[in-house]
Design a protein around this motif. Structure first.
Motif, mmCIF file in Angstrom:
data_model
loop_
_atom_site.group_PDB
_atom_site.id
_atom_site.type_symbol
_atom_site.label_atom_id
_atom_site.label_comp_id
_atom_site.label_asym_id
_atom_site.label_seq_id
_atom_site.Cartn_x
_atom_site.Cartn_y
_atom_site.Cartn_z
ATOM 1 N N ASP A 1 -8.368 32.252 28.920
ATOM 2 C CA ASP A 1 -8.643 30.835 28.700
ATOM 3 C C ASP A 1 -7.401 30.006 28.989
ATOM 4 N N ASN A 2 -7.602 28.925 29.732
ATOM 5 C CA ASN A 2 -6.500 28.012 30.004
ATOM 6 C C ASN A 2 -6.116 27.245 28.755
ATOM 7 N N ASN A 3 -4.925 26.684 28.773
ATOM 8 C CA ASN A 3 -4.543 25.701 27.776
ATOM 9 C C ASN A 3 -5.222 24.387 28.167
ATOM 10 N N PRO A 4 -6.180 23.887 27.385
ATOM 11 C CA PRO A 4 -6.968 22.728 27.822
ATOM 12 C C PRO A 4 -6.171 21.434 27.926
ATOM 13 N N THR A 5 -4.980 21.393 27.328
ATOM 14 C CA THR A 5 -4.185 20.162 27.389
ATOM 15 C C THR A 5 -3.033 20.269 28.387
ATOM 16 N N LEU A 6 -3.084 21.294 29.247
ATOM 17 C CA LEU A 6 -2.079 21.467 30.291
ATOM 18 C C LEU A 6 -2.679 21.053 31.628
ATOM 19 N N GLU A 7 -1.964 20.211 32.377
ATOM 20 C CA GLU A 7 -2.466 19.705 33.657
ATOM 21 C C GLU A 7 -1.380 19.861 34.714
ATOM 22 N N THR A 8 -1.798 20.204 35.956
ATOM 23 C CA THR A 8 -0.831 20.353 37.050
ATOM 24 C C THR A 8 -1.261 19.663 38.337
ATOM 25 N N SER A 9 -2.435 19.049 38.378
ATOM 26 C CA SER A 9 -2.905 18.426 39.614
ATOM 27 C C SER A 9 -2.867 16.907 39.469
ATOM 28 N N PHE A 10 -1.987 16.284 40.252
ATOM 29 C CA PHE A 10 -1.808 14.829 40.181
ATOM 30 C C PHE A 10 -1.787 14.224 41.584
ATOM 31 N N LEU A 11 -2.695 14.658 42.437
ATOM 32 C CA LEU A 11 -2.666 14.185 43.818
ATOM 33 C C LEU A 11 -3.263 12.793 43.962
ATOM 34 N N HIS A 12 -4.208 12.416 43.098
ATOM 35 C CA HIS A 12 -4.772 11.071 43.151
ATOM 36 C C HIS A 12 -5.507 10.821 41.840
ATOM 37 N N PRO A 13 -5.726 9.550 41.472
ATOM 38 C CA PRO A 13 -6.425 9.262 40.217
ATOM 39 C C PRO A 13 -7.828 9.874 40.203
ATOM 40 N N THR A 14 -8.160 10.483 39.069
ATOM 41 C CA THR A 14 -9.479 11.071 38.886
ATOM 42 C C THR A 14 -9.937 10.783 37.459
ATOM 43 N N GLU A 15 -11.043 11.389 37.073
ATOM 44 C CA GLU A 15 -11.491 11.254 35.691
ATOM 45 C C GLU A 15 -10.527 11.955 34.742
ATOM 46 N N LYS A 16 -9.693 12.874 35.261
ATOM 47 C CA LYS A 16 -8.785 13.630 34.407
ATOM 48 C C LYS A 16 -7.404 12.983 34.301
ATOM 49 N N VAL A 17 -6.972 12.264 35.339
ATOM 50 C CA VAL A 17 -5.653 11.633 35.327
ATOM 51 C C VAL A 17 -5.788 10.185 35.784
ATOM 52 N N HIS A 18 -4.970 9.308 35.174
ATOM 53 C CA HIS A 18 -5.153 7.871 35.341
ATOM 54 C C HIS A 18 -3.811 7.185 35.596
ATOM 55 N N ALA A 19 -3.856 6.142 36.396
ATOM 56 C CA ALA A 19 -2.672 5.332 36.649
ATOM 57 C C ALA A 19 -2.450 4.372 35.489
ATOM 58 N N ILE A 20 -1.184 4.061 35.232
ATOM 59 C CA ILE A 20 -0.816 3.063 34.234
ATOM 60 C C ILE A 20 -0.059 1.958 34.955
ATOM 61 N N PRO A 21 -0.544 0.709 34.922
ATOM 62 C CA PRO A 21 0.082 -0.344 35.714
ATOM 63 C C PRO A 21 1.322 -0.956 35.081
ATOM 64 N N SER A 22 1.569 -0.718 33.801
ATOM 65 C CA SER A 22 2.641 -1.442 33.139
ATOM 66 C C SER A 22 3.407 -0.532 32.196
ATOM 67 N N GLN A 23 3.275 -0.788 30.880
ATOM 68 C CA GLN A 23 4.053 -0.073 29.878
ATOM 69 C C GLN A 23 3.138 0.533 28.820
ATOM 70 N N VAL A 24 3.529 1.694 28.312
ATOM 71 C CA VAL A 24 2.846 2.298 27.175
ATOM 72 C C VAL A 24 3.882 2.967 26.288
ATOM 73 N N SER A 25 3.491 3.197 25.038
ATOM 74 C CA SER A 25 4.358 3.915 24.105
ATOM 75 C C SER A 25 3.530 4.863 23.259
ATOM 76 N N TRP A 26 4.204 5.900 22.777
ATOM 77 C CA TRP A 26 3.599 6.840 21.840
ATOM 78 C C TRP A 26 4.497 6.946 20.621
ATOM 79 N N SER A 27 3.916 6.882 19.438
ATOM 80 C CA SER A 27 4.684 7.225 18.252
ATOM 81 C C SER A 27 4.844 8.739 18.224
ATOM 82 N N ALA A 28 5.478 9.271 17.185
ATOM 83 C CA ALA A 28 5.829 10.690 17.167
ATOM 84 C C ALA A 28 4.608 11.578 17.377
ATOM 85 N N PHE A 29 4.716 12.484 18.329
ATOM 86 C CA PHE A 29 3.633 13.426 18.585
ATOM 87 C C PHE A 29 3.495 14.380 17.396
ATOM 88 N N LYS A 30 2.270 14.761 17.096
ATOM 89 C CA LYS A 30 1.996 15.512 15.879
ATOM 90 C C LYS A 30 2.317 16.992 16.049
#
Length: 491
Positions: free
Chosen positions: A105-134
């Motif tokens: 079984d793959n790690n479902p939160t691991l991604e390696t394909s970023f060739l173009h925007p898809t339903e799995k990966v998305h472009a961000i046009p500006s700024q984002v932030s994350w508080s502490a990861f759990k």
């Protein structure tokens, strides 16, 4: 050591202005039990038992002590001498003594394909932030390193040896009789919470907050939590690069020394595993998918080795900062620790930069970072320090992160920024008791669903409009300027 004493050791290290304040006569921190070799880019050799290394050749007909010689090449056989990376290991049994690889079984939160925007990966046009990861608690079950990697974003794809990915890891369990090998690329690991004992085929690396390590493509390792110094588990960041290697940046007019000095990079000493018994599983990541093989002996059975394709670590508190001593704020590239080249010689795939304690002495200058729009994308994460202390956004806590897409206008906007316009120009220490790293990449990144939704820590109101209220239109209130504009209108 009790909990209070453990936390006190970490606190004392974070309070240092520079490594030299510790007045240490050894190259490692007190908690680190291992010995190391020194020097980035060197040819190293190590033997656990004297005489295990063959002299004058790499592969004798019979190796000392009945060992087997095994070569690992990290670059093409025909690579130039300056670029060639390879080594010879002398081990109890070759790495090929194993079962067949089977799909798991793959790690479902691991991604390696970023060739173009898809339903799995998305472009961000500006700024984002994350508080502490759990960090997963024990009630949620064991989560080791192979399952605790979560991809935030990236660009490119490993099977074409082009690009990179940014991950975080959050774990609560050790890798019991399990090793991991990344067939896709190199891992640069940044420890943020907890201490880590990393077993490699070359020996041990001990990693704690404000230290980083690099484990190259194809090398087997095991990452465990040091419970004595890891009260909640462990958390950190991973920068994965495909088709390129981390290098020290050129120093140019700085001369022979400065920034991250080559002598401060530490490499493991041979340390064969004689304590493990029973079967081992080797988990391999290839194209982002997981495969597994089993073997009846430890993969860390190397008695001696020599070469230059070796995992290493570096203590960020040893970084030698350089800034202006006259006027103007220096470009952030002056804080580059390591760089990974791209095919464009003028634009690195990724620069790893840090911002820690240093002096600020510029005269007649707006000292904080100028407002800017960079061609590079910027990813920042605080390793330790107070929350909301000079980050890009309202929420910038240790263990979290922030990101600006390339050419996104940004800068600091708070009372300290306004105050800096009228501050007394005196020499001062900045960045005390904190450490932040930044990744600058020529790539425009795509981000995963886990980063933008399932992580649960995305700050959705990252840049409220009120944030910029402290930056008024002072030009519009300048009587002389308005008088000039009116005169121009009449003309």
């Amino acid at each position: 050591m009790g909990e209070t004493a453990t936390l006190q050791v970490q606190l004392n290290m974070q309070a240092l202005f520079h490594w030299t304040d510790a007045r240490s006569n050894v190259v490692t921190r007190p908690e680190d039990p291992y010995k190391y070799l020194q020097g980035f880019g060197n040819e190293h050799q190590s033997e656990f038992i004297p005489g295990a290394l063959p002299i004058g050749q790499n592969s004798p007909q019979l190796c000392p002590y009945g060992l087997y010689a095994e070569q690992i090449t990290g670059t093409s056989f025909a690579a130039s001498r300056s670029a060639s990376m390879r080594n010879f290991l002398y081990r109890r049994r070759p790495a090929c003594v194993r079962g067949k690889f089977t799909k798991i079984d793959n790690n479902p939160t691991l991604e390696t394909s970023f060739l173009h925007p898809t339903e799995k990966v998305h472009a961000i046009p500006s700024q984002v932030s994350w508080s502490a990861f759990k960090i997963p608690d024990q009630d949620s079950g064991p989560v080791d390193f192979t399952r605790g990697i979560h991809t935030l974003g990236g660009s490119g794809q490993p099977n074409i040896r082009e690009g990179l990915a940014y991950h975080i890891f959050a774990i609560n369990s050790n890798m019991h009789n399990k090793a991991f090998v990344n067939m896709d690329g190199d891992f640069l690991i940044v420890a943020q919470e907890g201490h880590l004992d990393i077993s490699t085929e070359f020996g041990h690396l001990y990693l704690q907050p404000s230290e980083i390590c690099v484990i190259q493509q194809g090398l087997r390792f095991k990452l465990d939590i040091v419970n004595q110094y890891s009260l909640k588990g462990a958390r950190g960041y991973i920068i994965e690069t495909w088709g390129t290697k981390w290098e020290l940046p050129e120093l140019g007019p700085l001369g022979g020394y400065g920034l991250a000095n080559a002598r401060d990079f530490l490499f493991p000493c041979a340390d064969i595993d004689t304590s493990s018994t029973g079967w081992w599983s080797i988990v391999s990541k290839q194209g982002g998918e997981y495969f597994q093989t089993n073997q009846d002996h430890s993969p860390f059975d190397v008695v001696a080795w020599h070469g230059n394709y070796i995992p290493y670590k570096y203590d960020l508190s040893k970084f030698v900062y350089h800034n202006t001593v006259s006027v103007d704020h220096t470009d952030p590239s002056i804080n580059t620790v390591l760089t990974a080249k791209s095919r464009d010689m003028h634009a690195p795939l990724c620069d790893f930069l840090i911002f820690g304690p240093r002096w600020d002495v510029a005269e007649n200058t707006f000292r904080p970072p100028y407002f800017h729009r960079n061609c590079s994308s910027e990813f920042l994460a605080r390793i330790y320090g107070p929350e909301n202390a000079g980050g890009r956004s309202e929420v910038f806590s240790p263990g979290g992160a922030s990101y600006e897409a390339g050419f996104t206008p940004h800068g600091n906007a708070d009372e300290r920024t306004v105050g800096a316009m009228y501050a007394e120009m005196r020499a001062m220490r900045v960045g005390q008791n904190q450490l932040t790293f930044m990744l600058e990449s020529c790539r425009s990144l795509l981000f995963t669903k886990w980063a933008l939704q399932d992580s649960g820590v995305l700050v959705t109101d990252d840049i409220p409009e009120s944030m910029w209220d402290s930056l008024p239109d002072r030009f519009g209130k300048n009587e002389e300027a308005m008088k000039f504009l009116k005169a121009m209108e009449r003309a």
